[in-house]
Write a protein that holds these residues in place. Sequence first.
Motif, short mmCIF file in Angstrom:
data_model
loop_
_atom_site.label_atom_id
_atom_site.label_comp_id
_atom_site.label_asym_id
_atom_site.label_seq_id
_atom_site.Cartn_x
_atom_site.Cartn_y
_atom_site.Cartn_z
N GLY A 219 -42.97 27.26 107.79
CA GLY A 219 -42.55 26.74 109.09
C GLY A 219 -42.87 27.70 110.22
O GLY A 219 -43.57 28.70 110.05
N SER A 220 -42.33 27.38 111.39
CA SER A 220 -42.55 28.21 112.59
C SER A 220 -41.22 28.78 113.06
O SER A 220 -40.27 28.04 113.26
CB SER A 220 -43.17 27.37 113.72
N THR A 221 -41.17 30.07 113.24
CA THR A 221 -39.96 30.71 113.76
C THR A 221 -40.18 31.05 115.22
O THR A 221 -40.98 31.94 115.56
CB THR A 221 -39.62 31.98 112.97
N LEU A 222 -39.51 30.31 116.11
CA LEU A 222 -39.56 30.59 117.54
C LEU A 222 -38.22 31.11 118.02
O LEU A 222 -38.10 32.19 118.56
CB LEU A 222 -39.97 29.33 118.31
N ASN A 223 -37.17 30.31 117.81
CA ASN A 223 -35.84 30.72 118.23
C ASN A 223 -34.87 30.80 117.05
O ASN A 223 -34.37 31.86 116.71
CB ASN A 223 -35.30 29.74 119.28
N ASP A 224 -34.62 29.65 116.42
CA ASP A 224 -33.54 29.57 115.45
C ASP A 224 -33.97 29.51 113.99
O ASP A 224 -33.20 29.87 113.11
CB ASP A 224 -32.66 28.34 115.75
N HIS A 225 -35.17 29.02 113.73
CA HIS A 225 -35.52 28.75 112.33
C HIS A 225 -35.69 30.00 111.49
O HIS A 225 -36.42 30.93 111.86
CB HIS A 225 -36.81 27.94 112.24
N ARG A 226 -34.95 30.05 110.39
CA ARG A 226 -35.15 31.02 109.33
C ARG A 226 -35.07 30.29 108.01
O ARG A 226 -34.34 29.31 107.88
CB ARG A 226 -34.09 32.13 109.36
N ARG A 227 -35.80 30.73 107.04
CA ARG A 227 -35.69 30.14 105.73
C ARG A 227 -34.33 30.49 105.13
O ARG A 227 -33.68 31.46 105.56
CB ARG A 227 -36.82 30.67 104.84
#
Length: 275
Positions: A219-227
């Motif tokens: 995925g793409s981590t910009l602000n909130d996304h973490r695995r």
Amino acid sequence: MPELPEVETVKRSLVPHLENTVLSSVITRRKGLRIPFPEQFCQKLSGKKIINITRRGKYLLIYLEKDLVLIIHLGMSGHIRVLQKNIPVPSKHDHIDFVTQNGVTIRYNDPRRFGIVTLAKRETIGSHKLLRNIGPEPLSNSFNAVVLMKKLNGRNIAIKCALLDQKIVAGLGNIYVSESLFRSGISPKRLSKNISFKKAEKLVKMIRIVLTDAINAGGSTLNDHRRPDGKLGYFQYQFLVYGKNGELCGYCEKAKIQKIIQAGRSTFFCSNCQR
């Protein structure tokens, strides 16, 4: 907002920890998120075995025994963590813990509380109000140029806005639509009704490639996304246009990437490469 690749990444991370395990307890720390939790939510889930985990668009579907389905949508800022050892004390925005008999805690965190966590019955999941109008999965055989053309036929809206409509195709969001349109050479401002079959074929192909590459990158981590394991996604390093306003296009090296607002969302594109 997490899009299809981010949700698929979460699903794949949860499978080895949850499938064929039993929930020993469920703990909620508020009455709901975007909508209230169902009555007796924790009691209905506790003691149930998880059969399998799937995804529909941006929704996680966790199937349990007794024909129960746990529906999770991460909203704008929701994320899920897998905790196994030295489990920390819940923070302010840790709203739900799903604890398994194996000692694993799946913790749902959502600062903005726009997510959804609710229950449904297996036999009616396809007609559930959250899912019944979602379009075809873009990585499935049910999505192709013929289907896309039928969805776009006569629509007098920009193709960028059309692709964000979950009724046309499932799971796409701002990032991956911008990247797919660039790779297809299609202007985000082109009217949907003016997309040719040849262009639709290329667009379907590029959507599949972009989504597959993004999933493989976590995925793409910009602000909130973490695995769920806490690691970052890294597809953002493969962006060709998204977030690159004012930079020289790396493909044509003639025009600068532009940013416009469509339906309240930022769109990035190259006016030389996309027509």
